[in-house]
Write a protein that holds these residues in place. Structure first.
Motif, PDB file in Angstrom:
ATOM      1  N   THR D  36     -47.103  12.143 -22.659  1.00  0.00           N
ATOM      2  CA  THR D  36     -47.112  13.252 -21.816  1.00  0.00           C
ATOM      3  C   THR D  36     -45.897  14.030 -21.920  1.00  0.00           C
ATOM      4  N   GLU D  37     -44.938  13.695 -22.443  1.00  0.00           N
ATOM      5  CA  GLU D  37     -43.566  14.335 -22.430  1.00  0.00           C
ATOM      6  C   GLU D  37     -42.855  13.438 -23.390  1.00  0.00           C
ATOM      7  N   GLN D  38     -42.195  14.298 -24.457  1.00  0.00           N
ATOM      8  CA  GLN D  38     -41.382  13.677 -25.219  1.00  0.00           C
ATOM      9  C   GLN D  38     -40.167  14.588 -25.707  1.00  0.00           C
ATOM     10  N   HIS D  39     -39.243  13.958 -26.166  1.00  0.00           N
ATOM     11  CA  HIS D  39     -37.810  14.888 -26.398  1.00  0.00           C
ATOM     12  C   HIS D  39     -37.253  13.969 -27.655  1.00  0.00           C
ATOM     13  N   SER D  40     -36.812  14.283 -28.633  1.00  0.00           N
ATOM     14  CA  SER D  40     -36.047  13.812 -29.585  1.00  0.00           C
ATOM     15  C   SER D  40     -34.975  14.663 -29.953  1.00  0.00           C
ATOM     16  N   PHE D  41     -33.595  14.146 -30.250  1.00  0.00           N
ATOM     17  CA  PHE D  41     -32.605  14.850 -30.818  1.00  0.00           C
ATOM     18  C   PHE D  41     -31.734  13.897 -31.870  1.00  0.00           C
ATOM     19  N   ASP D  42     -31.487  14.671 -32.822  1.00  0.00           N
ATOM     20  CA  ASP D  42     -30.494  13.843 -34.008  1.00  0.00           C
ATOM     21  C   ASP D  42     -29.162  14.540 -33.930  1.00  0.00           C
ATOM     22  N   ASP D  43     -28.169  14.045 -33.591  1.00  0.00           N
ATOM     23  CA  ASP D  43     -26.600  14.603 -33.447  1.00  0.00           C
ATOM     24  C   ASP D  43     -26.195  14.650 -34.948  1.00  0.00           C
ATOM     25  N   ARG D  44     -26.139  15.800 -35.515  1.00  0.00           N
ATOM     26  CA  ARG D  44     -25.696  15.888 -36.867  1.00  0.00           C
ATOM     27  C   ARG D  44     -24.340  15.385 -37.118  1.00  0.00           C
ATOM     28  N   LEU D  45     -23.569  16.013 -36.199  1.00  0.00           N
ATOM     29  CA  LEU D  45     -22.113  15.233 -36.293  1.00  0.00           C
ATOM     30  C   LEU D  45     -21.967  13.975 -35.972  1.00  0.00           C
ATOM     31  N   GLY D  46     -22.695  13.441 -34.995  1.00  0.00           N
ATOM     32  CA  GLY D  46     -22.401  12.214 -34.811  1.00  0.00           C
ATOM     33  C   GLY D  46     -23.473  11.237 -35.671  1.00  0.00           C
ATOM     34  N   GLU D  47     -24.379  11.797 -36.305  1.00  0.00           N
ATOM     35  CA  GLU D  47     -25.247  10.965 -37.097  1.00  0.00           C
ATOM     36  C   GLU D  47     -26.057   9.857 -36.296  1.00  0.00           C
ATOM     37  N   ARG D  48     -26.555  10.347 -35.321  1.00  0.00           N
ATOM     38  CA  ARG D  48     -27.079   9.224 -34.043  1.00  0.00           C
ATOM     39  C   ARG D  48     -28.373  10.130 -33.667  1.00  0.00           C
ATOM     40  N   PHE D  49     -29.462   9.218 -33.723  1.00  0.00           N
ATOM     41  CA  PHE D  49     -30.642   9.642 -33.243  1.00  0.00           C
ATOM     42  C   PHE D  49     -31.191   9.171 -31.704  1.00  0.00           C
ATOM     43  N   PHE D  50     -31.775  10.166 -30.970  1.00  0.00           N
ATOM     44  CA  PHE D  50     -31.849   9.495 -29.631  1.00  0.00           C
ATOM     45  C   PHE D  50     -33.506  10.236 -29.346  1.00  0.00           C
ATOM     46  N   ILE D  51     -34.047   9.270 -28.628  1.00  0.00           N
ATOM     47  CA  ILE D  51     -35.778   9.839 -28.205  1.00  0.00           C
ATOM     48  C   ILE D  51     -35.945   9.238 -26.966  1.00  0.00           C
ATOM     49  N   ARG D  52     -36.936   9.956 -26.336  1.00  0.00           N
ATOM     50  CA  ARG D  52     -37.522   9.615 -24.982  1.00  0.00           C
ATOM     51  C   ARG D  52     -38.695  10.014 -24.879  1.00  0.00           C
ATOM     52  N   ALA D  53     -39.615   9.102 -24.424  1.00  0.00           N
ATOM     53  CA  ALA D  53     -40.891   9.471 -24.262  1.00  0.00           C
ATOM     54  C   ALA D  53     -41.661   9.245 -23.064  1.00  0.00           C
ATOM     55  N   GLU D  54     -42.456   9.974 -22.348  1.00  0.00           N
ATOM     56  CA  GLU D  54     -43.178   9.400 -21.116  1.00  0.00           C
ATOM     57  C   GLU D  54     -44.588   9.211 -21.588  1.00  0.00           C
ATOM     58  N   PHE D  55     -45.161   8.292 -21.216  1.00  0.00           N
ATOM     59  CA  PHE D  55     -46.528   7.820 -21.587  1.00  0.00           C
ATOM     60  C   PHE D  55     -47.404   7.200 -20.871  1.00  0.00           C
ATOM     61  N   ARG D  56     -48.659   7.348 -21.058  1.00  0.00           N
ATOM     62  CA  ARG D  56     -49.771   6.630 -20.124  1.00  0.00           C
ATOM     63  C   ARG D  56     -50.506   5.715 -20.922  1.00  0.00           C
ATOM     64  N   PRO D  57     -50.506   4.561 -20.714  1.00  0.00           N
ATOM     65  CA  PRO D  57     -51.603   3.723 -21.563  1.00  0.00           C
ATOM     66  C   PRO D  57     -53.015   4.039 -21.208  1.00  0.00           C
ATOM     67  N   LEU D  58     -53.808   4.136 -22.251  1.00  0.00           N
ATOM     68  CA  LEU D  58     -55.172   4.575 -21.929  1.00  0.00           C
ATOM     69  C   LEU D  58     -55.934   3.196 -21.629  1.00  0.00           C
ATOM     70  N   ASP D  59     -55.525   2.030 -21.676  1.00  0.00           N
ATOM     71  CA  ASP D  59     -56.219   0.955 -21.544  1.00  0.00           C
ATOM     72  C   ASP D  59     -55.744   0.155 -20.174  1.00  0.00           C
ATOM     73  N   ASP D  60     -56.711  -0.290 -19.501  1.00  0.00           N
ATOM     74  CA  ASP D  60     -56.167  -0.702 -18.039  1.00  0.00           C
ATOM     75  C   ASP D  60     -55.333  -2.187 -18.534  1.00  0.00           C
ATOM     76  N   ASP D  61     -55.797  -2.830 -19.698  1.00  0.00           N
ATOM     77  CA  ASP D  61     -54.986  -4.165 -19.666  1.00  0.00           C
ATOM     78  C   ASP D  61     -53.596  -3.869 -20.541  1.00  0.00           C
ATOM     79  N   PHE D  62     -52.894  -2.886 -20.363  1.00  0.00           N
ATOM     80  CA  PHE D  62     -51.673  -2.637 -21.165  1.00  0.00           C
ATOM     81  C   PHE D  62     -50.850  -3.756 -20.756  1.00  0.00           C
ATOM     82  N   ASP D  63     -50.303  -4.359 -21.816  1.00  0.00           N
ATOM     83  CA  ASP D  63     -49.207  -5.497 -21.646  1.00  0.00           C
ATOM     84  C   ASP D  63     -48.106  -5.239 -22.219  1.00  0.00           C
ATOM     85  N   ASP D  64     -47.012  -4.909 -21.253  1.00  0.00           N
ATOM     86  CA  ASP D  64     -45.725  -4.592 -21.669  1.00  0.00           C
ATOM     87  C   ASP D  64     -44.966  -5.617 -22.613  1.00  0.00           C
ATOM     88  N   GLU D  65     -45.215  -6.826 -22.089  1.00  0.00           N
ATOM     89  CA  GLU D  65     -44.544  -7.861 -22.789  1.00  0.00           C
ATOM     90  C   GLU D  65     -44.919  -7.973 -24.240  1.00  0.00           C
TER      91      GLU D  65
END
Lengths: 288, 288, 288, 288
Positions: D36-65
């Motif tokens: 539903t919302e997602q953001h990523s950023f690559d720090d070109r000086l630090g050469e490091r990648f960051f990502i965050r996503a909000e999401f909604r499982p479409l199936d009721d039996d989503f198993d996080d483990e």
């Protein structure tokens, strides 16, 4: 924003003492001057009094020389210094620049449309780059290059222009040179610098790079009177802008331009409207 | 921020005329009152004069009754109304709320730490929900439910509390009821409301939903004196907060809470410090 | 601030559906494109998905035509529209003005120093006043006067310039004319207007005078795409500035200039960087 | 503002490398999770990648483990650390305070109305003053006095509470004690401090007095993760407030309270929503 065309300004300061407001306001009334806006402040830590009044003489034959002469002895009684500014006064100004042109461009625009009541007598730079911009506004441009060896000599030439043009205000619009103590002393209270950071946060060179390294989430700019303590002159006003991790140093520089322009222009406006009072290392600013 | 504990305030207004400043400042001087901060403004379109001075009597035996009595005839000459506020004055206040508690919580905190010089005489609500919060601050809480049939009667009970407690200021801290014209008239100039939008942008109910529908990028709040023209009372101060497409109506509501609290508290502070002057449909606010 | 010179942008939108992010990001990976910044948002009320990614092709022989051709069928599967923007793209622009020059001056400055990646093909006005400013920047200036009788004809001439110059963006930099519905339709999503108030607060003419009459304590500006519902086009960004009782309408106008310039420039920057997505009457803006 | 009740968050970071976005978004799609919302950023000086996503499982039996287990090897391939946060997660928190209660009061209010998804396990102080406030919110309060001699011992008791309560976040809400390097190390990335100035402007004690002495025109606050370099921890967010010559040090303190509360609460909110990524001495903050 300059006051309406029939409005005078009186600005004064003196040591704290009973009657400091009255000596001004009574005289204005006796002189049949109608006060349209007035502000006074007594600094209880500094024991110093500041007052500014905008007024409109009710009589057509208002004589400011007579006003000054009659008020002087009363002011003296209070050790009060005062300045009387007629409507329509345009302060003679010299602007110092280096290569960056955003502040100059902004000041020239405000000058051109009459928003800043100044008369720009000269633009002086240690680089030739901004001459076309000055030329388009029909302004004399002096290019005085500087080298480590010619620093004193170059400064003398700059001072020469200030003197010859009768400039009452010097604006350092991103002039990237450090002035000598003597020059600072000669320009005390009448030279405004824009420092491209939120002092005292990042003094010295490349403040936006310093800001990036620290990962700050706000950048800013500081307009201040110069003094011989570099980056420590009395602050007139400051501006600020949010930034993010995605802003690299060059982005901070770009974002900083707007806030530098606005902050410098606001400080100059305050100064021109005699809203700024300088005492010791601090200012009193009667903003609207 | 209240002025230091030895500082009085005089606030006055009258029609524009030569001598309006002098009549106040001369009297202060003659009464041996030292002015620490002073601000006057002449509204040239409204032809109305406003003045506010903070001062410190230099003599220990300063007699405010005598001051009032002696100044009254001078003020009368100028059709001037004035108010003299002693140091340490805590204004009696009644707060009206419904169910939302953020503004109440904020006001009670500022009250508890002494930031707002008020004496809260009662909290009145058309719902029972906020009683525990009032109780924790040892404040009487009146729950007067309202139905379409009992509106007039309920308002009478609210008015009863205001009268009996001697409240000089009524704060509508998200009180979601429209007051009658009579009530508005009785509370003219002494009832402050917080409207949860940047008036006149989104009048009426559910302004944050209106804001979402319009896709605005800023939401705000408006603190104003109430009058019988709903959402059109004289504005005291306004606050604003950036928002984005990712803020759904419920997010705008949440973001709005902070700005509502801050804006209402600022307006109340200005009122308590006699910085707000009401004339016709506009205010003059001598902010610090 | 434009992205680094080796960075491409892909911007896309489509109805909400599982896989909308993946169809874009997977293709970028398969095409050996390194994503440096990416943002997606799913509007759950509007059931619409938006994505923007900045990326750097890892291979020197990146072929954007091939990229487009290969991605098109995948996008089609999702009903997705997309736009691919190469590094260094300078969008062809026509600027419409009337007499006020502050926004034009500001845009031309940013254009001149390369802050806005645009190519200004023409400045068009219903007045001759701003020709010298355009001329100094070596820009063609078209003066098309307008009278009630020639409105349609004048608009046709403006449209002619837009078409002939191949302008992809039209900036209404305080162009004080109302465009016809037909013109609005032809410019949908590619004409940005600056309205000199905080919409929907003060629609129509003389908003600063309206603001003064209401005694507001904040003034603002709104940058929006034009549509045929005057002053109701989708908002891109808004700016705000505190004002006081001492600001007369002409002061509000002067104070408003800065915020208008900044707000318009920010909106144009967002548009150029493909940060703005238009859907129905609202925008999604992926600001940095 | 917490995301809707059916929304999960994944947050991850790793060294920059082709495919970093794809490895996350492809897995989400394969797991039938709707972003539903997602953001990523690559720090070109630090050469490091960051990502965050909000999401909604479409199936009721989503198993996080199962999700975690299946994603772990893919993440490992990229040296990626990740965190999966279920909807409705309330982070266990310990709050440290001294005598000043404004930040605590503000946090407790947001906690009480559910704006901050936290579970406050304890309030710990070196003073007894704030116990009633904690008690009213039914929170355990630990009073651990501190003297120069008992510093280490007191810190051990504080640590004991943190450990026993299972706190995942420690909020220093104007806790006026310097933590030892060991304590800082143990709390790295999970202890947020509010410094009552705009760092790096006024480090150390009494920043408002320092600010007054310098005559600054803006005061601010900085929320940052603590580290063993006092006042130099990675900045999360900063706030700012204009001030004037008329604000004495005690006024600055009072004005500072609001900005401290807001800045700390915003930082905590970002942290709880997994919007903050810490790497080296800087943060990446995916604000809404």
């Amino acid at each position: 924003m300059s006051p309406p065309s029939d409005t005078w300004i009186i600005a004064a300061q003196c040591p704290s003492r009973l009657g400091t407001v009255d000596v001004v306001t009574r005289f204005l009334k006796e002189s049949r001057c109608y006060i349209t806006e007035q502000h006074s402040f007594d600094d209880r830590l500094g024991e110093r009094f500041f007052i500014r009044a905008e007024f409109r003489p009710l009589d057509d034959d208002f004589d400011d020389e007579a006003f000054r002469a009659a008020f002087a002895p009363r002011a003296e009684e209070f050790d009060m210094t005062f300045e009387l500014t007629p409507p329509g006064t345009r302060m003679p100004v010299v602007i110092l620049v280096s290569k960056a042109d955003h502040c100059l461009n902004d000041l020239l625009y405000r000058y051109r449309i009459g928003q800043l009541p100044i008369e720009i007598r000269a633009v002086v730079s240690n680089h030739p780059d901004l001459e076309p911009l000055a030329a388009w506004h029909d302004l004399p441009y002096y290019h005085f290059p500087i080298t480590p060896d010619t620093k004193a000599e170059q400064e003398a030439r700059v001072w020469g222009v200030i003197e010859e043009t009768g400039a009452e205000l010097v604006i350092l619009a991103r002039y990237m040179q450090v002035l000598s103590s003597e020059m600072c002393a000669k320009l005390a209270g009448r030279a405004i610098n824009i420092h491209h950071s939120l002092l005292p946060g990042f003094k010295g060179a490349k403040p936006y790079h310093q800001a990036y390294d620290k990962g700050v989430k706000l950048v800013g700019a500081t307009a201040h009177y110069i003094n011989d303590d570099l980056d420590e002159g009395p602050i007139i006003t400051q501006g600020v802008e949010p930034v993010s991790h995605a802003d690299y140093p060059e982005d901070l520089v770009a974002k900083g331009r707007d806030i530098e322009c606005l902050t410098l222009a606001r400080a100059v406006g305050y100064h021109l409207e005699r809203r700024v009072f300088l005492h010791a290392k601090r200012t009193v600013v009667f903003a609207k």
